[in-house]
Design a protein around this motif. Structure first.
Motif, mmCIF file in Angstrom:
data_model
loop_
_atom_site.group_PDB
_atom_site.id
_atom_site.type_symbol
_atom_site.label_atom_id
_atom_site.label_comp_id
_atom_site.label_asym_id
_atom_site.label_seq_id
_atom_site.Cartn_x
_atom_site.Cartn_y
_atom_site.Cartn_z
ATOM 1 N N ILE A 197 0.833 -1.205 0.000
ATOM 2 C CA ILE A 197 0.000 0.000 0.000
ATOM 3 C C ILE A 197 0.869 1.258 0.000
ATOM 4 C CG2 ILE A 197 -1.729 1.302 1.320
ATOM 5 C CD1 ILE A 197 -2.796 -1.264 0.000
ATOM 6 N N GLU A 198 1.996 1.181 0.702
ATOM 7 C CA GLU A 198 2.889 2.333 0.811
ATOM 8 C C GLU A 198 3.906 2.402 -0.325
ATOM 9 O OE1 GLU A 198 2.558 4.733 2.962
ATOM 10 O OE2 GLU A 198 0.854 3.772 3.955
ATOM 11 N N GLY A 199 3.981 1.333 -1.128
ATOM 12 C CA GLY A 199 4.927 1.328 -2.240
ATOM 13 C C GLY A 199 6.363 1.082 -1.830
ATOM 14 N N ARG A 200 6.550 0.360 -0.720
ATOM 15 C CA ARG A 200 7.909 0.048 -0.264
ATOM 16 C C ARG A 200 8.375 -1.290 -0.832
ATOM 17 N NH1 ARG A 200 5.852 2.143 5.037
ATOM 18 N NH2 ARG A 200 5.339 -0.008 5.585
ATOM 19 N N LYS A 201 9.673 -1.490 -0.887
ATOM 20 C CA LYS A 201 10.239 -2.750 -1.357
ATOM 21 C C LYS A 201 9.695 -3.899 -0.527
ATOM 22 C CE LYS A 201 14.545 -0.859 -3.184
ATOM 23 N NZ LYS A 201 16.021 -0.895 -3.123
ATOM 24 N N PRO A 202 9.460 -5.062 -1.166
ATOM 25 C CA PRO A 202 9.862 -5.460 -2.518
ATOM 26 C C PRO A 202 8.884 -5.041 -3.631
ATOM 27 C CG PRO A 202 8.816 -7.301 -1.463
ATOM 28 C CD PRO A 202 8.840 -6.192 -0.442
ATOM 29 N N PHE A 203 7.960 -4.139 -3.328
ATOM 30 C CA PHE A 203 6.993 -3.690 -4.325
ATOM 31 C C PHE A 203 7.549 -2.470 -5.065
ATOM 32 C CE2 PHE A 203 4.781 -5.849 -0.914
ATOM 33 C CZ PHE A 203 4.018 -6.769 -1.615
ATOM 34 N N GLU A 204 7.293 -2.435 -6.370
ATOM 35 C CA GLU A 204 7.858 -1.382 -7.203
ATOM 36 C C GLU A 204 7.077 -0.068 -7.106
ATOM 37 O OE1 GLU A 204 7.123 -4.509 -8.460
ATOM 38 O OE2 GLU A 204 9.190 -5.182 -8.130
ATOM 39 N N LYS A 205 5.795 -0.166 -6.787
ATOM 40 C CA LYS A 205 4.965 1.033 -6.694
ATOM 41 C C LYS A 205 3.806 0.770 -5.742
ATOM 42 C CE LYS A 205 2.315 -0.279 -10.820
ATOM 43 N NZ LYS A 205 1.872 0.144 -12.168
ATOM 44 N N LYS A 206 3.077 1.822 -5.407
ATOM 45 C CA LYS A 206 1.964 1.684 -4.473
ATOM 46 C C LYS A 206 0.847 0.837 -5.083
ATOM 47 C CE LYS A 206 2.625 6.003 -1.921
ATOM 48 N NZ LYS A 206 1.985 7.267 -1.457
ATOM 49 N N ALA A 207 0.328 -0.084 -4.281
ATOM 50 C CA ALA A 207 -0.800 -0.907 -4.732
ATOM 51 C C ALA A 207 -2.089 -0.100 -4.597
ATOM 52 C CB ALA A 207 -0.885 -2.183 -3.896
ATOM 53 N N THR A 208 -2.892 -0.108 -5.654
ATOM 54 C CA THR A 208 -4.150 0.641 -5.643
ATOM 55 C C THR A 208 -5.363 -0.250 -5.856
ATOM 56 O OG1 THR A 208 -3.955 1.094 -8.023
ATOM 57 C CG2 THR A 208 -3.011 2.719 -6.509
ATOM 58 N N ASN A 209 -5.130 -1.549 -6.085
ATOM 59 C CA ASN A 209 -6.241 -2.469 -6.351
ATOM 60 C C ASN A 209 -6.337 -3.551 -5.286
ATOM 61 O OD1 ASN A 209 -8.411 -3.573 -7.877
ATOM 62 N ND2 ASN A 209 -7.027 -5.108 -8.745
ATOM 63 N N VAL A 210 -5.768 -3.298 -4.113
ATOM 64 C CA VAL A 210 -5.778 -4.279 -3.025
ATOM 65 C C VAL A 210 -6.621 -3.742 -1.880
ATOM 66 C CG1 VAL A 210 -4.381 -5.514 -1.318
ATOM 67 C CG2 VAL A 210 -3.516 -5.193 -3.652
ATOM 68 N N CYS A 211 -7.719 -4.429 -1.584
ATOM 69 C CA CYS A 211 -8.632 -4.001 -0.524
ATOM 70 C C CYS A 211 -8.776 -5.070 0.553
ATOM 71 C CB CYS A 211 -10.013 -3.675 -1.104
ATOM 72 S SG CYS A 211 -10.117 -2.069 -1.923
ATOM 73 N N GLN A 212 -8.978 -4.620 1.756
ATOM 74 C CA GLN A 212 -9.124 -5.511 2.905
ATOM 75 C C GLN A 212 -10.534 -6.096 2.978
ATOM 76 O OE1 GLN A 212 -7.385 -6.957 5.134
ATOM 77 N NE2 GLN A 212 -7.976 -6.537 7.254
ATOM 78 N N ILE A 213 -10.606 -7.399 3.259
ATOM 79 C CA ILE A 213 -11.890 -8.024 3.574
ATOM 80 C C ILE A 213 -11.949 -8.344 5.063
ATOM 81 C CG2 ILE A 213 -13.296 -10.116 3.313
ATOM 82 C CD1 ILE A 213 -12.780 -10.149 0.445
ATOM 83 N N ALA A 214 -10.922 -9.030 5.572
ATOM 84 C CA ALA A 214 -10.988 -9.433 6.980
ATOM 85 C C ALA A 214 -9.618 -9.710 7.575
ATOM 86 C CB ALA A 214 -11.857 -10.679 7.128
ATOM 87 N N ASN A 215 -9.429 -9.248 8.795
ATOM 88 C CA ASN A 215 -8.287 -9.666 9.590
ATOM 89 C C ASN A 215 -8.622 -11.056 10.136
ATOM 90 O OD1 ASN A 215 -5.695 -8.753 10.554
ATOM 91 N ND2 ASN A 215 -6.556 -8.814 12.614
ATOM 92 N N LEU A 216 -7.648 -11.977 10.161
ATOM 93 C CA LEU A 216 -7.981 -13.361 10.504
ATOM 94 C C LEU A 216 -7.355 -13.870 11.803
ATOM 95 C CD1 LEU A 216 -7.764 -14.955 6.931
ATOM 96 C CD2 LEU A 216 -9.807 -14.182 8.167
ATOM 97 N N TYR A 217 -6.050 -13.895 11.900
ATOM 98 C CA TYR A 217 -5.410 -14.493 13.076
ATOM 99 C C TYR A 217 -3.928 -14.121 13.094
ATOM 100 C CZ TYR A 217 -3.898 -17.784 9.503
ATOM 101 O OH TYR A 217 -3.372 -18.314 8.357
ATOM 102 N N PRO A 218 -3.270 -14.287 14.253
ATOM 103 C CA PRO A 218 -1.836 -13.989 14.303
ATOM 104 C C PRO A 218 -1.026 -15.079 13.607
ATOM 105 C CG PRO A 218 -2.572 -14.827 16.417
ATOM 106 C CD PRO A 218 -3.808 -14.630 15.584
ATOM 107 N N GLN A 219 0.035 -14.660 12.938
ATOM 108 C CA GLN A 219 0.984 -15.583 12.333
ATOM 109 C C GLN A 219 2.311 -15.450 13.062
ATOM 110 O OE1 GLN A 219 0.162 -17.582 9.029
ATOM 111 N NE2 GLN A 219 0.484 -15.830 7.690
ATOM 112 N N TYR A 220 3.092 -16.504 13.008
ATOM 113 C CA TYR A 220 4.369 -16.509 13.705
ATOM 114 C C TYR A 220 5.496 -16.861 12.748
ATOM 115 C CZ TYR A 220 1.351 -16.559 17.788
ATOM 116 O OH TYR A 220 0.394 -16.246 18.708
#
Length: 318
Positions: free
Chosen positions: A93-116
């Motif tokens: 979303i912020e356009g930081r590495k490893p992404f080349e540019k800001k994502a504009t087509n990614v939307c949140q549906i649900a937070n699910l659970y903690p990962q480790y």
């Protein structure tokens, strides 16, 4: 007779129109999951069945993926849904590495659970801390996997890199990485998933293992790299012969969708997920106590309008 013929033709025409309308509504959705041996594959199967029931006439195709790859897939229109990790999705979303540019087509549906983020070592490798990994043969995931990015970050937090390892194997699945340790071809593997992880359990059934802890100083250094990293705990008894709690890097697993999907479709699947938490918890018990309010937690990724509509209706989002 003429009346019956006209009537029959009318009925047939109506039937054809109805069929055509149903066919127009039919659609195949693509859902990106994760590496074999992680929880996203079976959880994706559960959501496939749930979504196909929720969206009559539609089908869902599940595809292998990984945290970073899934975000790129949704952003580029190669997938409609996918699992993600809070740290790497916020980077997108912020356009930081490893992404080349800001994502504009990614939307949140649900937070699910903690990962480790889990660092698993063979017991006889004598790895008691991250710094002890220097010179060892390790197995990490392929580039495009969140766990691989975290592996590089934890080494960086210890002034190390892959160049300081004896050998680095980039593996397509957690099971493949665990198999390297089982066969003695690697001493350490890393993964990012829920606990207990089936691949770690399988390895522990035949080899002695050590869960490598992270220190508070390492967590602080990791947070400077990415604010989404937090300190978590792998409780004692999670894995065979693990007799004490193990401090670990934690982050959130969540579910994303293309922002271009119709709001009514996303509303329907969000409502279905909230109404079938028990089905998802059967795959991952960490979700057993999840509520719509938990699902609507703000992790820095914009909500899809359809998901936001559902959460507002149930009072989980203002």
């Amino acid at each position: 007779m003429r009346y019956r013929t006209i009537a029959s033709i009318g009925i047939l025409a109506a039937g054809v129109a109805a069929f055509a309308g149903a066919d127009a509504q039919a659609q195949t959705y693509k859902l990106m999951t994760g590496p074999q041996g992680g929880v996203w594959v079976p959880l994706g199967g559960t959501l496939k069945a749930m979504f196909e029931k929720t969206l009559p006439g539609s089908s869902v195709q599940t595809l292998p993926g990984a945290g970073i790859a899934n975000v790129k897939g949704v952003e580029e229109g190669k997938a409609d849904f996918g699992f993600g990790n809070s740290t790497s999705t916020v980077d997108a979303i912020e356009g930081r590495k490893p992404f080349e540019k800001k994502a504009t087509n990614v939307c949140q549906i649900a937070n699910l659970y903690p990962q480790y983020f889990q660092i698993v070592s063979l017991a006889d490798a004598k790895v008691g801390k991250v710094a002890d990994m220097k010179g060892k043969t390790i197995a990490v995931q392929t580039r495009g996997n969140t766990a691989e990015a975290i592996s590089a970050d934890i080494l960086k937090a210890n002034s190390l890199s892959y160049n300081d390892m004896g050998k680095v194997n980039f593996m397509a699945s957690y099971n493949d990485a665990a198999a390297l340790l089982q066969d003695g071809h690697a001493q350490i593997f890393t993964l990012g998933t829920t606990i207990p992880a089936s691949s770690v359990m399988d390895l522990a059934s035949s080899r002695g293992i050590t869960m490598v802890p992270v220190s508070d100083a390492e967590v602080a250094a990791m947070k400077k790299i990415n604010a989404g990293y937090v300190k978590g705990t792998i409780p004692a008894g999670t894995y065979p012969k693990q007799d004490k709690d193990v401090p670990a890097i934690a982050y959130s697993a969540h579910f994303i969708a293309s922002c271009k999907l119709p709001a009514d479709k996303v509303y329907a699947v969000t409502k279905a997920m909230a109404g079938h938490i028990a089905d998802m918890a059967a795959i991952n018990k960490a979700m057993a106590k999840m509520t719509p309010k938990d699902m609507a937690e703000d992790i820095g990724v914009p909500f899809h309008p359809g998901a936001a509509k559902y959460y507002r209706e149930v009072g989980a989002l203002k």
